[in-house]
Design a protein around this motif. Sequence first.
Motif, PDB file in Angstrom:
ATOM      1  N   SER A   1      -2.725   0.627   0.534  1.00  0.00           N
ATOM      2  CA  SER A   1      -1.653   1.125   1.409  1.00  0.00           C
ATOM      3  C   SER A   1      -1.509   0.266   2.654  1.00  0.00           C
ATOM      4  CB  SER A   1      -1.945   2.561   1.845  1.00  0.00           C
ATOM      5  OG  SER A   1      -0.947   2.974   2.765  1.00  0.00           O
TER       6      SER A   1
ATOM      7  N   ARG B   1      -0.320   1.613   5.265  1.00  0.00           N
ATOM      8  CA  ARG B   1      -0.392   2.599   6.356  1.00  0.00           C
ATOM      9  C   ARG B   1      -1.846   2.886   6.708  1.00  0.00           C
ATOM     10  NH1 ARG B   1       3.910   7.534   6.306  1.00  0.00           N
ATOM     11  NH2 ARG B   1       2.763   8.308   4.489  1.00  0.00           N
TER      12      ARG B   1
ATOM     13  N   ASN C   1      -2.398   8.581   3.855  1.00  0.00           N
ATOM     14  CA  ASN C   1      -2.932   9.509   2.844  1.00  0.00           C
ATOM     15  C   ASN C   1      -3.935   8.837   1.901  1.00  0.00           C
ATOM     16  OD1 ASN C   1      -1.316  11.696   3.773  1.00  0.00           O
ATOM     17  ND2 ASN C   1       0.453  10.624   2.897  1.00  0.00           N
ATOM     18  N   THR C   2      -3.607   7.619   1.503  1.00  0.00           N
ATOM     19  CA  THR C   2      -4.499   6.897   0.580  1.00  0.00           C
ATOM     20  C   THR C   2      -5.853   6.636   1.233  1.00  0.00           C
ATOM     21  OG1 THR C   2      -2.539   5.813  -0.289  1.00  0.00           O
ATOM     22  CG2 THR C   2      -4.643   4.832  -0.878  1.00  0.00           C
TER      23      THR C   2
ATOM     24  N   PRO D   1      -0.883   4.202  -2.703  1.00  0.00           N
ATOM     25  CA  PRO D   1       0.244   5.119  -2.799  1.00  0.00           C
ATOM     26  C   PRO D   1       1.200   4.635  -3.882  1.00  0.00           C
ATOM     27  CG  PRO D   1       0.420   3.771  -0.796  1.00  0.00           C
ATOM     28  CD  PRO D   1      -0.826   3.328  -1.537  1.00  0.00           C
ATOM     29  N   ILE D   2       2.070   5.518  -4.331  1.00  0.00           N
ATOM     30  CA  ILE D   2       3.111   5.119  -5.279  1.00  0.00           C
ATOM     31  C   ILE D   2       4.272   4.550  -4.469  1.00  0.00           C
ATOM     32  CG2 ILE D   2       4.657   5.901  -7.119  1.00  0.00           C
ATOM     33  CD1 ILE D   2       1.715   6.303  -7.771  1.00  0.00           C
ATOM     34  N   PHE D   3       4.654   3.336  -4.763  1.00  0.00           N
ATOM     35  CA  PHE D   3       5.856   2.725  -4.185  1.00  0.00           C
ATOM     36  C   PHE D   3       6.754   2.355  -5.357  1.00  0.00           C
ATOM     37  CE2 PHE D   3       4.588   0.783   0.241  1.00  0.00           C
ATOM     38  CZ  PHE D   3       4.227   2.034   0.710  1.00  0.00           C
ATOM     39  N   PHE D   4       7.966   2.885  -5.385  1.00  0.00           N
ATOM     40  CA  PHE D   4       8.905   2.612  -6.480  1.00  0.00           C
ATOM     41  C   PHE D   4       8.235   2.714  -7.843  1.00  0.00           C
ATOM     42  CE2 PHE D   4      11.393   1.263  -2.955  1.00  0.00           C
ATOM     43  CZ  PHE D   4      12.701   1.518  -3.332  1.00  0.00           C
ATOM     44  N   PHE D   5       7.600   3.873  -8.054  1.00  0.00           N
ATOM     45  CA  PHE D   5       7.020   4.236  -9.358  1.00  0.00           C
ATOM     46  C   PHE D   5       5.863   3.332  -9.788  1.00  0.00           C
ATOM     47  CE2 PHE D   5      10.256   7.051  -9.160  1.00  0.00           C
ATOM     48  CZ  PHE D   5      10.985   7.390 -10.288  1.00  0.00           C
TER      49      PHE D   5
ATOM     50  N   ALA E   1       4.982  10.790  -3.072  1.00  0.00           N
ATOM     51  CA  ALA E   1       5.784  11.845  -2.436  1.00  0.00           C
ATOM     52  C   ALA E   1       6.519  12.716  -3.446  1.00  0.00           C
ATOM     53  CB  ALA E   1       6.792  11.208  -1.487  1.00  0.00           C
ATOM     54  N   MET E   2       6.906  12.111  -4.562  1.00  0.00           N
ATOM     55  CA  MET E   2       7.711  12.851  -5.533  1.00  0.00           C
ATOM     56  C   MET E   2       6.858  13.843  -6.315  1.00  0.00           C
ATOM     57  SD  MET E   2      10.162   9.859  -7.073  1.00  0.00           S
ATOM     58  CE  MET E   2       9.818  10.466  -8.681  1.00  0.00           C
TER      59      MET E   2
ATOM     60  N   ILE F   1       3.149  14.373  -1.662  1.00  0.00           N
ATOM     61  CA  ILE F   1       2.490  14.079  -0.372  1.00  0.00           C
ATOM     62  C   ILE F   1       3.204  12.891   0.258  1.00  0.00           C
ATOM     63  CG2 ILE F   1       0.314  13.431   0.755  1.00  0.00           C
ATOM     64  CD1 ILE F   1       0.055  16.103  -0.656  1.00  0.00           C
ATOM     65  N   ASP F   2       3.872  13.104   1.374  1.00  0.00           N
ATOM     66  CA  ASP F   2       4.713  12.041   1.932  1.00  0.00           C
ATOM     67  C   ASP F   2       4.346  11.644   3.361  1.00  0.00           C
ATOM     68  OD1 ASP F   2       6.659  10.140   1.904  1.00  0.00           O
ATOM     69  OD2 ASP F   2       8.341  11.514   2.043  1.00  0.00           O
TER      70      ASP F   2
HETATM   71  C1  FMN Z   1       8.670   1.597  -0.046  1.00  0.00           C
HETATM   72  C2  FMN Z   1       8.240   2.973  -0.470  1.00  0.00           C
HETATM   73  C3  FMN Z   1       8.484   3.357  -1.784  1.00  0.00           C
HETATM   74  C4  FMN Z   1       8.052   4.617  -2.227  1.00  0.00           C
HETATM   75  N1  FMN Z   1       8.273   4.958  -3.534  1.00  0.00           N
HETATM   76  C5  FMN Z   1       7.777   6.143  -3.998  1.00  0.00           C
HETATM   77  C6  FMN Z   1       7.924   6.499  -5.381  1.00  0.00           C
HETATM   78  O1  FMN Z   1       8.500   5.785  -6.193  1.00  0.00           O
HETATM   79  N2  FMN Z   1       7.383   7.669  -5.803  1.00  0.00           N
HETATM   80  C7  FMN Z   1       6.714   8.502  -4.947  1.00  0.00           C
HETATM   81  O2  FMN Z   1       6.223   9.545  -5.394  1.00  0.00           O
HETATM   82  N3  FMN Z   1       6.576   8.200  -3.616  1.00  0.00           N
HETATM   83  C8  FMN Z   1       7.092   7.055  -3.129  1.00  0.00           C
HETATM   84  N4  FMN Z   1       6.916   6.707  -1.800  1.00  0.00           N
HETATM   85  C9  FMN Z   1       6.217   7.642  -0.897  1.00  0.00           C
HETATM   86  C10 FMN Z   1       4.734   7.315  -0.698  1.00  0.00           C
HETATM   87  O3  FMN Z   1       4.064   7.183  -1.936  1.00  0.00           O
HETATM   88  C11 FMN Z   1       4.072   8.457   0.106  1.00  0.00           C
HETATM   89  O4  FMN Z   1       4.670   8.541   1.383  1.00  0.00           O
HETATM   90  C12 FMN Z   1       2.576   8.317   0.239  1.00  0.00           C
HETATM   91  O5  FMN Z   1       2.054   9.534   0.733  1.00  0.00           O
HETATM   92  C13 FMN Z   1       2.197   7.192   1.198  1.00  0.00           C
HETATM   93  O6  FMN Z   1       0.790   7.066   1.233  1.00  0.00           O
HETATM   94  P1  FMN Z   1       0.032   6.340   2.452  1.00  0.00           P
HETATM   95  O7  FMN Z   1       0.093   7.297   3.621  1.00  0.00           O
HETATM   96  O8  FMN Z   1      -1.329   6.096   1.978  1.00  0.00           O
HETATM   97  O9  FMN Z   1       0.755   5.060   2.703  1.00  0.00           O
HETATM   98  C14 FMN Z   1       7.389   5.498  -1.327  1.00  0.00           C
HETATM   99  C15 FMN Z   1       7.170   5.081   0.012  1.00  0.00           C
HETATM  100  C16 FMN Z   1       7.611   3.845   0.437  1.00  0.00           C
HETATM  101  C17 FMN Z   1       7.365   3.421   1.879  1.00  0.00           C
END
Ligand code: FMN
Length: 189
Positions: A9, A11, A15-16, A83-87, A130-131, A164-165
């Motif tokens: 992550s 961040r 969360n991660t 974290p999940i970013f764009f699946f 988040a989803m 979780i977002d």
């Molecule tokens: C660029 C970007 C893309 C994301 N794409 C997804 C996604 O495809 N599916 C999902 O469930 N969450 C998505 N998220 C939300 C993050 O996975 C979520 O906020 C997560 O809790 C972040 O974890 P972190 O606090 O460790 O960074 C996305 C966030 C960002 C910034």
Amino acid sequence: MNIIAFSGSPRKNGNTELLLNETVRSIEEAGHSVKTFYLNVMKIKACQDCGACNETGVCIFKDDMFQIYDAIRSADRIILASPIFFFSVTAQAKVMIDRCQSFWCEKYLLKTPIKSSRYGRKGLLLLVGAMEKEIGIQCAEACGQAYFRTISVPEHDTLNFLGIDAKGEILKHPSALKEAYEAGQKLVK
Ligand SMILES: Cc1cc2nc3c(=O)[nH]c(=O)nc-3n(C[C@H](O)[C@H](O)[C@H](O)COP(=O)(O)O)c2cc1C
């Protein structure tokens, strides 16, 4: 036991990392140490598909990935947290994963997979998104599985948390931190 972790992550204290910290805490309480790589602050060039590692199993780019290659090679336990970013996993994690193509060549082309120690090699995948839909986790899990098999980690557990977002929101989850802690205990049992 040699244990390494990758935090994917960008961040800090997100969360991660909160999940990973709990896993690391339980491992340390069991008497082990963990070397964590924070991928967001490392200089790792993306794989250029130059083909050099097809012949040698060695990547030609000399960057921070070289400390990771050594660590992966000698690890008994490997944790990948993203974290999940764009699946999928984040770009920070994916660039590291793609550079493990040299291990793929070593294993499948040169037929010299990484040898296991007496502890065996086991993995743990920590994912948070988040989803609420499972599809994001499924895609990242497929990527994580390909990664672990490529680096000769034949078995791994996956812990994932959906919905979780916001930064730190994982702290409000009823069981996430406990589950992450217990996953660490199980990993080194
Ligand atoms: C660029 C970007 C893309 C994301 N794409 C997804 C996604 O495809 N599916 C999902 O469930 N969450 C998505 N998220 C939300 C993050 O996975 C979520 O906020 C997560 O809790 C972040 O974890 P972190 O606090 O460790 O960074 C996305 C966030 C960002 C910034």
